[in-house]
Design an enzyme around this catalytic site. Structure first.
Site, mmCIF file in Angstrom:
data_model
loop_
_atom_site.group_PDB
_atom_site.id
_atom_site.type_symbol
_atom_site.label_atom_id
_atom_site.label_comp_id
_atom_site.label_asym_id
_atom_site.label_seq_id
_atom_site.Cartn_x
_atom_site.Cartn_y
_atom_site.Cartn_z
ATOM 1 C CG ASP A 252 -27.054 13.520 1.601
ATOM 2 O OD1 ASP A 252 -27.791 12.613 2.072
ATOM 3 O OD2 ASP A 252 -25.821 13.490 1.688
ATOM 4 C CD1 TRP B 187 -25.634 10.211 -0.368
ATOM 5 C CD2 TRP B 187 -23.494 9.553 -0.376
ATOM 6 N NE1 TRP B 187 -25.615 8.852 -0.212
ATOM 7 C CE2 TRP B 187 -24.317 8.418 -0.202
ATOM 8 C CE3 TRP B 187 -22.118 9.386 -0.396
ATOM 9 C CZ2 TRP B 187 -23.796 7.133 -0.067
ATOM 10 C CZ3 TRP B 187 -21.588 8.104 -0.254
ATOM 11 C CH2 TRP B 187 -22.425 6.997 -0.102
ATOM 12 C CG ASP B 188 -25.226 17.450 1.233
ATOM 13 O OD1 ASP B 188 -25.093 17.616 0.003
ATOM 14 O OD2 ASP B 188 -26.303 17.628 1.824
ATOM 15 C CB VAL B 189 -20.173 14.961 4.940
ATOM 16 C CG1 VAL B 189 -18.798 14.903 5.593
ATOM 17 C CG2 VAL B 189 -21.193 15.553 5.909
ATOM 18 N N GLY C 146 -18.297 17.841 -0.008
ATOM 19 C CA GLY C 146 -17.574 19.018 0.466
ATOM 20 C C GLY C 146 -16.092 18.758 0.609
#
Length: 406
Positions: A140, A169-171, A174
């Site tokens: 991220d 961006w990870d969230v 996902g």
């Protein structure tokens, strides 16, 4: 509070095998588990790279790991050897309408590639989370650095870059991953076709930045936006400090919001005079944004003359969008979690009891909740027995051979 019957959950009957670590892939699995899917997380013996990720309890248990793995079944296998790899393949491709799904950010391994799995089950669905679109690794914070947001984040008088502490961006990746899995399941139900899904973290960030105009305005207008500090871009919104040092975020998106803000701060006359002098129309967002600094200087005097409680009471009687800045500690101690049906008590072994959030979307008036995270490898025997129909002797032999952990 009523809790939905497991059989009524939207994804009841779906089985997902997850081989993952860190944020995006485990969040995909958590989201699917909250919606009712059976999610089997497979880790290498001893755990993946995120098994001890901070924050930790005083005894060294990962609060992070248990938070992202609630409601999943845990299997620990020797993934370096053929025996463990074969068990993974069998778990993914086991027959059944709801199975045949793999989610992973540990791709690039031929033994669990889409083609390998599809040879055993033609309708298999695989989702591989990548770093960059060309397969190079990224996380991220490196994706964000290459995108441009740190250049316009932070105080206006700060010469350097400022990273955002939220791995946005990870969230987003996902949640995109969970949506992609459900889309593939829907298509499979209609056509019988499987899917090879590849989701690069970099592309999630680029797509989001494009949709919000950050990249498009450069292409259309020839230049991008500059930093605005704590001011909201394109409208009127900024932070103010009260007489006792508290800080409030205030946003006036609409004409009504702005009118109420001038009324509560007693600045109607000077704001009207300013509007006339500038030839502006503060009924327009663009004019409120363009002249935000001089407007803020007018409003700030009222905030500096009142303490936080007075400001909170006065703003609460208006339509103005506002909130007092708080720390995580203040948020937890405020009582807001107890008052929100999103949260309910969860007893997490090795961690303790705390208020855990459910799936944010409520279904028919109820939030969908999961149980605690399992101990690493705790479900291995049960999963092999239930999904692969192995008998106790076979399972014991795998454990004694060091293939099955837990």
């Amino acid at each position: 509070m009523t809790r939905p019957n497991p059989a009524s959950r939207p994804l009841n009957g779906l089985r997902v095998v997850e081989i993952s670590s860190f944020v995006a892939s485990p969040l995909c699995g958590l989201t699917l588990a909250q919606l009712g899917a059976e999610v089997i997380r497979i880790d290498p013996l001893g755990g993946a790279a995120d098994i001890d990720r901070w924050p930790l309890t005083e005894t060294g248990e990962s609060i992070y790991w248990t938070g992202l793995n609630r409601g999943k079944r845990s299997v620990a296998l020797d993934l370096r050897g053929e025996a463990g790899q074969e068990i993974v393949r069998r778990l993914v491709t086991a027959p059944g309408h709801g199975g045949g799904i793999l989610v992973t950010n540990a791709g690039g391994r031929r033994w669990m590639s889409h083609d390998t799995l599809a040879a055993a089950r033609a309708d298999v669905i695989t989702l591989e989370l990548l770093g960059r679109h060309d397969g190079r690794p990224a996380v991220d914070y490196t994706v964000n650095a290459a995108l441009g947001f740190p250049q316009i984040t932070g105080p206006l008088d700060h010469a350097g870059v400022v990273n955002h502490v939220l791995p946005a961006w990870d969230v987003a990746a996902g949640l995109h991953a969970a949506l992609a899995v459900i889309a593939a399941v829907h298509r499979r139900a209609a056509t019988g076709a499987g899917a090879r899904i590849v989701l690069p973290l970099e592309d999630v960030a680029l797509a989001t930045a494009g949709a919000l105009g950050y990249l498009t305005e450069v292409q259309v207008n020839g230049s991008g936006r500059t930093g605005t500090g704590n001011s909201v871009y394109g409208t009127y919104g900024t932070d103010f400090t009260t007489a006792d040092g508290a800080r409030f975020m205030v946003v006036a998106l609409t004409t009504r919001h702005f009118r109420d803000l001038t009324a509560v701060t007693g600045t109607e006359q000077p704001v009207t005079a300013l509007e006339s002098a500038l030839g502006a129309d503060f009924g327009r967002e663009s004019d409120r944004y363009e002249h935000r600094d001089v407007l803020t200087a007018l409003f700030a005097r009222w905030f500096r003359a009142h303490d936080a409680d007075e400001v909170a009471r006065a703003l609460a009687a208006t339509s103005v969008l506002h909130e007092r800045y708080r720390t995580f500690e203040q948020t937890v101690r405020s009582g807001d979690l107890e008052a929100n049906p999103l949260f309910s008590p969860l007893t997490q072994p090795r961690i303790g009891e705390y208020l855990a959030a459910a799936e944010p979307a409520s279904f028919d008036g109820s939030h969908l909740r999961t149980g605690p995270a399992a101990t690493l490898g705790a479900d291995g025997r049960a999963v092999l027995r239930e999904v692969l129909s192995m008998d106790d002797d076979e399972i014991t032999a795998l454990a004694e051979a060091g293939v099955l952990g837990g």
